[in-house]
Motif scaffolding. Structure first.
Motif, PDB file in Angstrom:
ATOM      1  N   MET A 100       0.829  -1.215   0.000  1.00 14.90           N
ATOM      2  CA  MET A 100       0.000   0.000   0.000  1.00 14.90           C
ATOM      3  C   MET A 100       0.858   1.257   0.000  1.00 14.90           C
ATOM      4  O   MET A 100       0.514   2.253  -0.651  1.00 14.90           O
ATOM      5  N   SER A 101       1.975   1.227   0.703  1.00 19.44           N
ATOM      6  CA  SER A 101       2.881   2.368   0.716  1.00 19.44           C
ATOM      7  C   SER A 101       3.499   2.584  -0.665  1.00 19.44           C
ATOM      8  O   SER A 101       3.667   3.725  -1.109  1.00 19.44           O
ATOM      9  N   THR A 104       1.057   4.255  -2.804  1.00 18.06           N
ATOM     10  CA  THR A 104       1.017   5.683  -2.506  1.00 18.06           C
ATOM     11  C   THR A 104       2.064   6.439  -3.322  1.00 18.06           C
ATOM     12  O   THR A 104       1.819   7.556  -3.773  1.00 18.06           O
ATOM     13  N   PHE A 107       0.511   6.825  -6.669  1.00 22.50           N
ATOM     14  CA  PHE A 107      -0.546   7.837  -6.652  1.00 22.50           C
ATOM     15  C   PHE A 107       0.023   9.247  -6.559  1.00 22.50           C
ATOM     16  O   PHE A 107      -0.535  10.188  -7.130  1.00 22.50           O
ATOM     17  N   ALA A 108       1.129   9.408  -5.850  1.00 26.17           N
ATOM     18  CA  ALA A 108       1.792  10.719  -5.789  1.00 26.17           C
ATOM     19  C   ALA A 108       2.289  11.119  -7.175  1.00 26.17           C
ATOM     20  O   ALA A 108       2.177  12.285  -7.576  1.00 26.17           O
ATOM     21  N   LEU A 129       8.799  10.501  -2.237  1.00 25.68           N
ATOM     22  CA  LEU A 129       8.132   9.552  -1.343  1.00 25.68           C
ATOM     23  C   LEU A 129       8.872   8.225  -1.273  1.00 25.68           C
ATOM     24  O   LEU A 129       8.872   7.568  -0.235  1.00 25.68           O
ATOM     25  N   PHE A 135       8.381   7.588   5.294  1.00 30.88           N
ATOM     26  CA  PHE A 135       7.463   6.776   4.499  1.00 30.88           C
ATOM     27  C   PHE A 135       7.966   5.341   4.359  1.00 30.88           C
ATOM     28  O   PHE A 135       7.162   4.420   4.206  1.00 30.88           O
ATOM     29  N   SER A 139       5.785   1.976   6.865  1.00 29.74           N
ATOM     30  CA  SER A 139       5.129   0.821   6.275  1.00 29.74           C
ATOM     31  C   SER A 139       5.373  -0.449   7.096  1.00 29.74           C
ATOM     32  O   SER A 139       4.630  -1.415   6.971  1.00 29.74           O
TER      33      SER A 139
END
Length: 143
Positions: A100-101, A104, A107-108, A129, A135, A139
């Motif tokens: 999931m991290s 992210t 998505f960034a 990220l 970050f 996780s």
């Protein structure tokens, strides 16, 4: 495959690798009074799915009627514990959080690309990220 796609793929693979290295190198003995909230989240997650109002799991008390947080994360950690052994569940939680991290990071990239219309800005956001220690470390925490 474009250069941007290659760079993004390299960033995502390195992001996942870093997160998995950090996550899986941590101890699975989270109930051992070392401080932190990991034991609380695990006990309340398993307690939430057990259907009991209150009780004690591995030395940690849980009271479902007074949960001070939304139950989604408790359901997430409780589900893994329901189907796997303690160590396997903690590893599975950390692997899922690493995935999931890494998502992210993607998505960034997409967000920065959409806002700026410049692939370099998207890659810089993903790179930031990917390499930021907070970050990476988060996780692997059960929080």
């Amino acid at each position: 495959m474009t250069h941007t796609t290659r760079y993004l793929l390299a960033i995502l693979l390195l992001a996942l690798g870093l997160r998995l290295i950090v996550s899986l190198s941590q101890s699975t003995d989270v109930y051992a009074g070392t401080g932190g909230d990991s034991g609380w989240y695990l006990a309340n997650g398993l307690g939430f799915l057990s259907g009991r109002e209150h009780g004690q799991i591995r030395g940690v008390n849980f009271y479902i009627s007074t949960i001070p947080t939304a139950p989604l994360y408790l359901i997430f950690v409780g589900t893994w514990q329901t189907f796997l052994s303690d160590d396997a569940a903690i590893h599975a939680i950390r692997i899922a959080q690493s995935l999931m991290s890494t998502a992210t990071v993607f998505f960034a990239f997409r967000l920065a690309l959409t806002l700026s219309q410049d692939r370099r800005v998207g890659l810089m956001a993903a790179l930031a990220l990917e390499l930021h220690p907070v970050f990476i470390a988060d996780s692997g925490h059960i929080m």
